[in-house]
Design a protein around this motif. Structure first.
Motif, mmCIF file in Angstrom:
data_model
loop_
_atom_site.group_PDB
_atom_site.id
_atom_site.type_symbol
_atom_site.label_atom_id
_atom_site.label_comp_id
_atom_site.label_asym_id
_atom_site.label_seq_id
_atom_site.Cartn_x
_atom_site.Cartn_y
_atom_site.Cartn_z
ATOM 1 N N ARG A 432 1.447 65.558 38.060
ATOM 2 C CA ARG A 432 2.177 65.831 39.300
ATOM 3 C C ARG A 432 3.254 64.814 39.273
ATOM 4 O O ARG A 432 4.314 65.094 39.867
ATOM 5 N N GLU A 433 2.561 63.726 39.359
ATOM 6 C CA GLU A 433 3.656 62.339 39.771
ATOM 7 C C GLU A 433 4.594 62.136 38.955
ATOM 8 O O GLU A 433 5.765 61.368 39.466
ATOM 9 N N ARG A 434 4.470 62.890 37.618
ATOM 10 C CA ARG A 434 5.856 62.560 36.862
ATOM 11 C C ARG A 434 6.792 63.966 36.859
ATOM 12 O O ARG A 434 7.628 63.815 36.270
ATOM 13 N N LEU A 435 6.320 64.815 37.387
ATOM 14 C CA LEU A 435 7.140 65.969 37.165
ATOM 15 C C LEU A 435 8.446 66.096 38.174
ATOM 16 O O LEU A 435 8.279 65.714 39.205
ATOM 17 N N ASP A 436 9.405 66.273 37.110
ATOM 18 C CA ASP A 436 10.924 66.247 37.814
ATOM 19 C C ASP A 436 11.589 67.417 37.543
ATOM 20 O O ASP A 436 12.247 67.726 36.656
ATOM 21 N N ALA A 437 11.216 68.364 38.289
ATOM 22 C CA ALA A 437 11.781 69.891 38.051
ATOM 23 C C ALA A 437 13.263 69.838 38.018
ATOM 24 O O ALA A 437 13.963 70.811 37.501
ATOM 25 N N ASP A 438 13.779 69.482 38.920
ATOM 26 C CA ASP A 438 15.317 69.388 39.172
ATOM 27 C C ASP A 438 15.993 68.360 38.380
ATOM 28 O O ASP A 438 17.242 68.323 38.427
ATOM 29 N N GLY A 439 15.262 67.474 37.546
ATOM 30 C CA GLY A 439 16.060 66.511 36.541
ATOM 31 C C GLY A 439 16.779 65.631 37.132
ATOM 32 O O GLY A 439 17.836 65.266 36.525
ATOM 33 N N ASP A 440 16.733 65.153 38.423
ATOM 34 C CA ASP A 440 17.514 64.350 39.262
ATOM 35 C C ASP A 440 17.015 62.808 38.862
ATOM 36 O O ASP A 440 17.653 61.835 39.626
ATOM 37 N N GLY A 441 15.845 62.474 38.026
ATOM 38 C CA GLY A 441 15.507 61.207 37.961
ATOM 39 C C GLY A 441 14.301 60.726 39.013
ATOM 40 O O GLY A 441 13.821 59.807 38.585
ATOM 41 N N VAL A 442 14.232 61.560 39.917
ATOM 42 C CA VAL A 442 13.199 61.327 40.899
ATOM 43 C C VAL A 442 12.071 62.464 40.731
ATOM 44 O O VAL A 442 12.204 63.399 41.017
ATOM 45 N N PRO A 443 10.821 61.985 40.658
ATOM 46 C CA PRO A 443 9.657 62.755 40.618
ATOM 47 C C PRO A 443 9.674 63.632 41.885
ATOM 48 O O PRO A 443 9.995 63.085 42.867
ATOM 49 N N ASP A 444 9.348 64.946 41.844
ATOM 50 C CA ASP A 444 9.522 65.850 43.018
ATOM 51 C C ASP A 444 8.411 65.509 44.180
ATOM 52 O O ASP A 444 8.622 65.611 45.225
ATOM 53 N N VAL A 445 7.274 64.736 43.532
ATOM 54 C CA VAL A 445 6.417 64.522 44.758
ATOM 55 C C VAL A 445 7.069 63.472 45.683
ATOM 56 O O VAL A 445 6.469 63.238 47.047
ATOM 57 N N TYR A 446 7.837 62.572 45.230
ATOM 58 C CA TYR A 446 8.501 61.464 46.124
ATOM 59 C C TYR A 446 9.661 62.230 46.930
ATOM 60 O O TYR A 446 9.899 61.350 47.971
ATOM 61 N N GLN A 447 10.004 63.271 46.579
ATOM 62 C CA GLN A 447 11.242 63.747 47.381
ATOM 63 C C GLN A 447 10.345 64.839 48.509
ATOM 64 O O GLN A 447 10.857 64.987 49.536
ATOM 65 N N HIS A 448 9.335 65.492 48.009
ATOM 66 C CA HIS A 448 8.598 66.485 48.752
ATOM 67 C C HIS A 448 7.122 66.149 48.803
ATOM 68 O O HIS A 448 6.375 66.507 48.148
ATOM 69 N N PRO A 449 6.852 65.259 49.701
ATOM 70 C CA PRO A 449 5.467 64.542 49.533
ATOM 71 C C PRO A 449 4.239 65.465 49.719
ATOM 72 O O PRO A 449 3.295 65.344 49.404
ATOM 73 N N ASP A 450 4.684 66.701 50.405
ATOM 74 C CA ASP A 450 3.547 67.678 50.574
ATOM 75 C C ASP A 450 3.303 68.503 49.524
ATOM 76 O O ASP A 450 2.523 69.351 49.736
ATOM 77 N N ALA A 451 4.370 68.365 48.609
ATOM 78 C CA ALA A 451 4.208 69.407 47.346
ATOM 79 C C ALA A 451 2.800 68.909 46.426
ATOM 80 O O ALA A 451 2.757 67.800 46.235
ATOM 81 N N ARG A 452 1.770 69.778 46.264
ATOM 82 C CA ARG A 452 0.819 69.582 45.679
ATOM 83 C C ARG A 452 0.779 70.132 44.127
ATOM 84 O O ARG A 452 1.346 71.382 44.039
#
Length: 452
Positions: A432-452
């Motif tokens: 989960r901490e590596r997942l970058d669905a939008d491909g912007d180089g920043v894992p999604d959990v750091y853009q949306h902390p509540d995403a689980r």
């Protein structure tokens, strides 16, 4: 007339222990852990080579190598043998990097937030106080001989600990990894303070003042962004030499030099936005650049060479039963295995209980127990304090080395058993901490902390 009920004050958000930090902080942490993990492997290699060499038919050559004095008759008490140069000289690089990391943590890292800083500071204090009390209690019950070594089991070796994690292939959540690194950095600060205060045999004020003057000149240059190597390196060497001549352990100079380096990026000429106290600003500062340059030297050269000279305990012809019954050995092993784990776990539990903080959703108390056991790996600084407490080559020297090695190995083994049981859960968190669905180089959990 109707009276109005004053609105109730909003409750402050609950503190979550071991929560995920920001993306820049996580990226910095990943870089540090990669370097320290490789350094940990080299550290283990150096320790194994030392043990095999010291217990082989060539053991005399191992002893003679450490006793070589490359510059006999040198002034300023610099006629040191190679083993002492490794402890006093090379470890100054290690503590310089510690100073840089501490400065960064207090200015741009987790320690600048008092709420986040309380946890690693309390854990480090608990993890140093209880081992010292256990050591003192065991030694006093056996007659009191060897009390000077009370600080030996108080240290944590982050490189050795990370090497253990690499061996068990643990995918620890980012919050736990950040806690382990910050805990070790704070632990190193307390350790160097103990060395400076309690293990200074002789004190000469004039060389100390001269050392502080050299450090002041170093600070004046780096604060102005002057990174002239031909000026900074001689000033650092002068500060180390004068600190050594003052009687204060020379590695203290490394920490003080690291503290002088600015963390935040300098404001560009002609205006622009000022640097902010954040992880992003910390990435562009001089401290980050120097740490990036010197951490590989510390982890890959300085600490492994120190381990090569310090870990060579000779067990040939030793009565192992008598060794394991020795009060100093029992005190060190008990301090590292039980003192560190109970001190860190207990202080963290009490902090959570009295502040009503909650663990992060991905973390359990069993995870903390594994980290607390891992902190009982006290190799590098414990060996250094042992040398300062009893003297290299003394009758207690081999007992101290054997105890530190035994306590560190037991702590590492117990930590590996506890953490390996949760590896499947850690792997899911890591994905989960590596997942970058939008491909912007920043894992999604750091853009949306509540995403689980």
């Amino acid at each position: 007339m109707t009276s109005r009920t004053p609105p109730s004050k909003p409750r402050p958000p609950k503190i979550r222990l071991f929560s995920r930090s920001s993306w820049p902080e996580a990226r910095h942490l990943a870089d540090v852990l990669r370097t320290e993990t490789v350094g940990g492997a080299l550290l283990l290699s150096g320790a194994v080579i030392a043990l095999v060499w010291a217990n082989s038919p060539l053991s005399d050559s191992y002893t003679r190598l450490g006793d070589v004095v490359p510059w006999p008759g040198a002034p300023w008490h610099l006629d040191l043998d190679l083993a002492t140069w490794a402890a006093d000289g090379l470890l100054a690089i290690f503590f310089f990097v510690v100073g840089l990391e501490l400065k960064r943590e207090f200015v741009a890292g987790d320690l600048r937030d008092p709420r986040r800083a309380a946890l690693p500071i309390a854990a480090a204090l608990g993890g140093m106080l209880l081992p010292a009390l256990i050591y003192v209690g065991v030694v006093l019950s056996a007659g009191g001989e060897g009390l000077r070594g009370w600080a030996i089991p108080t240290a944590t070796d982050i490189a050795f600990a990370l090497a253990v994690l690499a061996v068990v292939s643990s995918h620890l959540p980012q919050g736990l990894r950040a806690f382990l690194l910050t805990l070790a950095v704070v632990d190193d600060l307390f350790a160097i303070t103990i060395i400076a205060i309690f293990y200074t045999a002789e004190f000469h004020p004039v060389p100390l003042l001269a050392a502080l003057a050299a450090i002041g000149l170093f600070a004046a240059l780096v604060q102005r962004g002057r990174t002239w190597w031909w000026a900074l390196i001689p000033l650092a060497i002068a500060a180390w030499t004068l600190m050594h001549a003052s009687g204060v352990h020379a590695t203290v100079a490394g920490v003080l030099l690291g503290f002088t380096v600015p963390v935040l990026a300098r404001r560009p000429k002609g205006g622009g936005q000022p640097a902010t106290a954040s992880a992003e600003a910390g990435e562009g500062g001089l401290a980050a650049r120097l740490e990036h340059r010197w951490r590989p030297v510390s982890a890959g050269v300085a600490v492994p060479i120190f381990a090569l000279f310090a870990a060579g305990v000779t067990l040939r012809g030793t009565d192992l039963g008598a060794l394991l019954r020795d009060p100093i050995v029992i005190a060190i092993v008990a301090g590292l295995v039980f003192g560190k784990s109970i001190g860190i776990f207990g202080s963290t539990y009490l902090l959570a209980r009295f502040t009503r903080a909650e663990l992060d959703e991905d973390i359990t108390w069993a995870d903390l127990l594994g980290i607390a056991l891992l902190a009982g790996v006290g190799f590098t600084v414990s060996l250094l304090i042992g040398d300062l407490a009893f003297g290299a080559g003394s009758t207690a020297d081999d007992r101290v080395k054997a105890a530190v090695l035994l306590g560190s190995v037991i702590s590492a083994g117990l930590a590996a058993m506890v953490l390996a049981r949760r590896n499947a859960a850690y792997r899911l968190v890591a994905e989960r901490e590596r997942l970058d669905a939008d491909g912007d180089g920043v894992p999604d959990v750091y853009q949306h902390p509540d995403a689980r």
